[in-house]
Design a protein around this motif. Sequence first.
Motif, PDB file in Angstrom:
ATOM      1  N   VAL A  28       0.905  -1.256  -0.051  1.00  0.00           N
ATOM      2  CA  VAL A  28       0.022   0.018  -0.035  1.00  0.00           C
ATOM      3  C   VAL A  28       0.706   1.384   0.164  1.00  0.00           C
ATOM      4  O   VAL A  28       0.612   2.053  -0.678  1.00  0.00           O
ATOM      5  CB  VAL A  28      -0.877  -0.034   1.232  1.00  0.00           C
ATOM      6  N   PHE A  29       1.855   1.307   0.678  1.00  0.00           N
ATOM      7  CA  PHE A  29       2.638   2.623   0.993  1.00  0.00           C
ATOM      8  C   PHE A  29       3.760   2.735  -0.419  1.00  0.00           C
ATOM      9  O   PHE A  29       3.970   3.722  -0.884  1.00  0.00           O
ATOM     10  CB  PHE A  29       3.712   2.337   2.162  1.00  0.00           C
ATOM     11  N   ALA A  30       4.024   1.639  -0.853  1.00  0.00           N
ATOM     12  CA  ALA A  30       4.922   1.655  -2.339  1.00  0.00           C
ATOM     13  C   ALA A  30       3.828   2.051  -3.293  1.00  0.00           C
ATOM     14  O   ALA A  30       4.241   2.982  -4.170  1.00  0.00           O
ATOM     15  CB  ALA A  30       5.264   0.321  -2.710  1.00  0.00           C
ATOM     16  N   ALA A  31       2.582   2.014  -3.364  1.00  0.00           N
ATOM     17  CA  ALA A  31       1.759   2.289  -4.419  1.00  0.00           C
ATOM     18  C   ALA A  31       1.274   3.959  -4.345  1.00  0.00           C
ATOM     19  O   ALA A  31       0.662   4.586  -4.986  1.00  0.00           O
ATOM     20  CB  ALA A  31       0.324   1.482  -4.363  1.00  0.00           C
ATOM     21  N   ALA A  32       1.496   4.432  -2.984  1.00  0.00           N
ATOM     22  CA  ALA A  32       1.149   5.714  -2.687  1.00  0.00           C
ATOM     23  C   ALA A  32       1.670   6.889  -3.378  1.00  0.00           C
ATOM     24  O   ALA A  32       1.509   7.903  -3.655  1.00  0.00           O
ATOM     25  CB  ALA A  32       1.174   5.985  -1.133  1.00  0.00           C
ATOM     26  N   CYS A  33       3.007   6.408  -3.712  1.00  0.00           N
ATOM     27  CA  CYS A  33       3.807   7.274  -4.381  1.00  0.00           C
ATOM     28  C   CYS A  33       3.660   7.553  -5.972  1.00  0.00           C
ATOM     29  O   CYS A  33       3.752   6.602  -6.662  1.00  0.00           O
ATOM     30  CB  CYS A  33       5.519   6.934  -4.326  1.00  0.00           C
ATOM     31  N   CYS A  58      14.990  23.953   2.540  1.00  0.00           N
ATOM     32  CA  CYS A  58      14.154  23.645   1.720  1.00  0.00           C
ATOM     33  C   CYS A  58      14.514  22.035   1.569  1.00  0.00           C
ATOM     34  O   CYS A  58      13.435  21.528   1.117  1.00  0.00           O
ATOM     35  CB  CYS A  58      14.608  24.363   0.335  1.00  0.00           C
ATOM     36  N   GLU A  59      15.673  21.794   1.606  1.00  0.00           N
ATOM     37  CA  GLU A  59      15.790  20.236   1.545  1.00  0.00           C
ATOM     38  C   GLU A  59      15.203  19.246   2.606  1.00  0.00           C
ATOM     39  O   GLU A  59      14.572  18.442   2.318  1.00  0.00           O
ATOM     40  CB  GLU A  59      17.207  19.971   1.605  1.00  0.00           C
ATOM     41  N   ARG A  60      15.156  19.955   3.777  1.00  0.00           N
ATOM     42  CA  ARG A  60      14.085  19.359   4.865  1.00  0.00           C
ATOM     43  C   ARG A  60      12.763  19.410   4.486  1.00  0.00           C
ATOM     44  O   ARG A  60      12.052  18.319   4.629  1.00  0.00           O
ATOM     45  CB  ARG A  60      14.490  19.949   6.316  1.00  0.00           C
ATOM     46  N   GLY A  61      12.412  20.370   3.970  1.00  0.00           N
ATOM     47  CA  GLY A  61      10.724  20.475   3.605  1.00  0.00           C
ATOM     48  C   GLY A  61      10.606  19.365   2.270  1.00  0.00           C
ATOM     49  O   GLY A  61       9.708  18.747   2.389  1.00  0.00           O
ATOM     50  N   TYR A  62      11.709  19.422   1.389  1.00  0.00           N
ATOM     51  CA  TYR A  62      11.430  18.435   0.440  1.00  0.00           C
ATOM     52  C   TYR A  62      11.373  17.127   0.837  1.00  0.00           C
ATOM     53  O   TYR A  62      10.453  15.977   0.027  1.00  0.00           O
ATOM     54  CB  TYR A  62      12.514  18.513  -0.625  1.00  0.00           C
ATOM     55  N   LEU A  63      12.442  16.614   1.401  1.00  0.00           N
ATOM     56  CA  LEU A  63      12.561  15.140   2.129  1.00  0.00           C
ATOM     57  C   LEU A  63      11.095  14.994   2.919  1.00  0.00           C
ATOM     58  O   LEU A  63      10.656  13.750   2.941  1.00  0.00           O
ATOM     59  CB  LEU A  63      13.555  15.020   2.935  1.00  0.00           C
ATOM     60  N   GLY A  64      10.484  15.925   3.640  1.00  0.00           N
ATOM     61  CA  GLY A  64       9.516  15.571   4.448  1.00  0.00           C
ATOM     62  C   GLY A  64       8.229  15.461   3.430  1.00  0.00           C
ATOM     63  O   GLY A  64       7.233  14.594   3.816  1.00  0.00           O
ATOM     64  N   CYS A  65       8.299  16.291   2.340  1.00  0.00           N
ATOM     65  CA  CYS A  65       7.140  15.950   1.409  1.00  0.00           C
ATOM     66  C   CYS A  65       7.111  14.674   0.887  1.00  0.00           C
ATOM     67  O   CYS A  65       6.083  13.940   0.689  1.00  0.00           O
ATOM     68  CB  CYS A  65       7.333  17.153   0.296  1.00  0.00           C
ATOM     69  N   MET A  66       8.343  14.385   0.501  1.00  0.00           N
ATOM     70  CA  MET A  66       8.357  12.925  -0.256  1.00  0.00           C
ATOM     71  C   MET A  66       8.068  12.000   0.905  1.00  0.00           C
ATOM     72  O   MET A  66       7.280  10.893   0.553  1.00  0.00           O
ATOM     73  CB  MET A  66       9.957  12.674  -0.629  1.00  0.00           C
ATOM     74  N   GLY A  67       8.486  11.910   1.925  1.00  0.00           N
ATOM     75  CA  GLY A  67       8.025  10.750   2.982  1.00  0.00           C
ATOM     76  C   GLY A  67       6.387  11.081   3.118  1.00  0.00           C
ATOM     77  O   GLY A  67       6.043   9.893   3.329  1.00  0.00           O
ATOM     78  N   ARG A  68       5.970  12.145   3.257  1.00  0.00           N
ATOM     79  CA  ARG A  68       4.552  12.082   3.538  1.00  0.00           C
ATOM     80  C   ARG A  68       3.752  11.468   2.281  1.00  0.00           C
ATOM     81  O   ARG A  68       2.534  10.960   2.381  1.00  0.00           O
ATOM     82  CB  ARG A  68       4.042  13.565   3.777  1.00  0.00           C
ATOM     83  N   ALA A  69       4.279  11.672   1.071  1.00  0.00           N
ATOM     84  CA  ALA A  69       3.819  11.251  -0.224  1.00  0.00           C
ATOM     85  C   ALA A  69       3.818   9.556  -0.268  1.00  0.00           C
ATOM     86  O   ALA A  69       3.332   9.018  -1.103  1.00  0.00           O
ATOM     87  CB  ALA A  69       4.150  12.070  -1.403  1.00  0.00           C
ATOM     88  N   GLY A  70       4.557   9.127   0.568  1.00  0.00           N
ATOM     89  CA  GLY A  70       4.927   7.652   0.554  1.00  0.00           C
ATOM     90  C   GLY A  70       5.937   7.066  -0.297  1.00  0.00           C
ATOM     91  O   GLY A  70       6.149   6.177  -0.969  1.00  0.00           O
ATOM     92  N   CYS A  71       6.804   8.450  -0.849  1.00  0.00           N
ATOM     93  CA  CYS A  71       7.917   8.087  -1.904  1.00  0.00           C
ATOM     94  C   CYS A  71       9.185   7.679  -1.037  1.00  0.00           C
ATOM     95  O   CYS A  71       9.339   8.070   0.042  1.00  0.00           O
ATOM     96  CB  CYS A  71       8.012   9.217  -2.658  1.00  0.00           C
ATOM     97  N   GLU A  72      10.040   7.088  -1.589  1.00  0.00           N
ATOM     98  CA  GLU A  72      11.329   6.576  -1.169  1.00  0.00           C
ATOM     99  C   GLU A  72      12.088   7.842  -1.293  1.00  0.00           C
ATOM    100  O   GLU A  72      12.319   8.772  -2.388  1.00  0.00           O
ATOM    101  CB  GLU A  72      11.880   5.627  -1.857  1.00  0.00           C
ATOM    102  N   VAL A  73      12.780   8.178   0.005  1.00  0.00           N
ATOM    103  CA  VAL A  73      13.397   9.355   0.231  1.00  0.00           C
ATOM    104  C   VAL A  73      14.782   9.177  -0.439  1.00  0.00           C
ATOM    105  O   VAL A  73      15.456   8.202   0.107  1.00  0.00           O
ATOM    106  CB  VAL A  73      13.375   9.586   1.388  1.00  0.00           C
ATOM    107  N   PRO A  74      15.458   9.909  -1.275  1.00  0.00           N
ATOM    108  CA  PRO A  74      16.763   9.695  -2.086  1.00  0.00           C
ATOM    109  C   PRO A  74      17.756   9.982  -0.838  1.00  0.00           C
ATOM    110  O   PRO A  74      17.666  10.443   0.123  1.00  0.00           O
ATOM    111  CB  PRO A  74      16.907  10.686  -3.078  1.00  0.00           C
TER     112      PRO A  74
END
Length: 74
Positions: A28-33, A58-74
């Motif tokens: 489910v989490f993998a499909a969310a991104c 800005c980088e912290r905001g980007y990483l937080g956004c990616m995490g909330r979207a269920g995406c793998e954080v680079p």
Amino acid sequence: MTRSTPRSRTLLLFACTFVFTAGLSTAVFAAACTPQAIVNCERLQRNCLNNGIPADACERGYLGCMGRAGCEVP
């Protein structure tokens, strides 16, 4: 042959349930991104940098956004 005890059957049922639930939740989490979620997070970071906010914030905001979207954080 020995008979299984109620406790061993319960533990086996618990283990099977745990493994099934863990696999289901990761699917489910993998499909969310979605590609749109990634574009939105990149747009957020670009706007942040264009507004003169420090790059590390800005980088912290980007990483937080990616995490909330269920995406793998680079």
